[in-house]
Design an enzyme around this catalytic site. Sequence first.
Site, PDB file in Angstrom:
ATOM      1  CE  LYS A  54     -34.657 -39.621 -24.972  1.00 51.01           C
ATOM      2  NZ  LYS A  54     -35.907 -39.553 -25.735  1.00 51.01           N
ATOM      3  CD  GLN A  98     -39.199 -37.803 -26.148  1.00 54.95           C
ATOM      4  OE1 GLN A  98     -37.975 -37.785 -26.203  1.00 54.95           O
ATOM      5  NE2 GLN A  98     -39.884 -38.846 -25.703  1.00 54.95           N
ATOM      6  CG  ASP A 121     -35.581 -42.506 -31.474  1.00 57.01           C
ATOM      7  OD1 ASP A 121     -35.007 -42.995 -30.482  1.00 57.01           O
ATOM      8  OD2 ASP A 121     -36.439 -41.610 -31.398  1.00 57.01           O
TER       9      ASP A 121
END
Length: 294
Positions: A54, A98, A121
């Site tokens: 990412k 994460q 997200d």
Amino acid sequence: MSAEIINGRAISDELLMGLKAQIENLRTQHHVTPCLAVVLVGERPDSLSYVTNKDRVAQQIGMASRPVKLPSTATQDEILRAVQELNADIKVHGILVQMPLPSHVDAETVMAAIDPAKDVDGFHDVNVGKLHKGKKDGFTPCTPMGCMVLLHRVLPNLKGKRAVVIGRSNIVGKPMAYLLQEANATVTLAHSGTHDLASVVAEHDIVIAAIGKPEFVKANFIKPKDAIIIDVGINRIERDGKPKLVGDVDFAAVSEKAAFITPVPGGVGPMTIWGLMDNTVKAACAAHNITRAR
Ligand code: NAD
């Protein structure tokens, strides 16, 4: 017959080039550089590799990135404090924590602590609610968002089509089913409690596999000739003594029967990263009241 491959990597590269141009425009015209903060707790090799990826893509497209690394022993309060600092930082537009978090941490509490306006997200309850109500100002989870783009590339109009999503997780299966019905498909959400899954799946034109079981979807699940298969699964297996990445679909057999199929790797995975970058640009534009150029 052999199915046409939907090349997620090429489509993602093309879309990322578009984002790069948008970011350059934001920087030169508005003096805004979209910034993504990624919080990594611990050193799981898979998480580390996702985060590195990412970060690399963010840099390639001119986005600022803010890695925040905490040890696996970090307490819930320490993680929440890191999130709150990022919430308060006006230079940070998107925050991703994460997953999975270490078992002593409550992931729901951490997700709930992220400012919904920075929740790129799309896991915060506010954004889940907006998605379910069809509101466009929230954030859609990146993987289903990427799957919809892949699907639309080969089938622009889903009206009248029957789609089955296998898997009902909050991050993939459920939001995927919502997006499909928003796009006018008739949707079945199948899961571990579905009876005779193969017969259920065989009734559908579109199959989204998000199960987490290597090569679980076999050729006998698939309607002959015109089915479109989107394989979300990422499973690490060993074959012929070597490590291998496979999806939830038995690619070799299913590609003999379907019309279109995504490969693993190189299908949904790169599109998930594009989705994250796209959401971060969206967050930056919203934070600075900038109408997004397309
Ligand atoms: P999950 O474990 O949270 O959910 C799996 C779902 O599969 C469950 O809802 C369960 O009901 C269903 N399921 C399990 N066994 C089943 C069976 N025998 N029959 C029917 N349904 C069954 O997983 P997830 O987080 O949704 O991820 C699914 C897969 O997608 C995993 O392989 C994961 O690694 C992958 N994934 C990939 C990306 C990407 O970017 N490509 C992103 C997220 C997840």
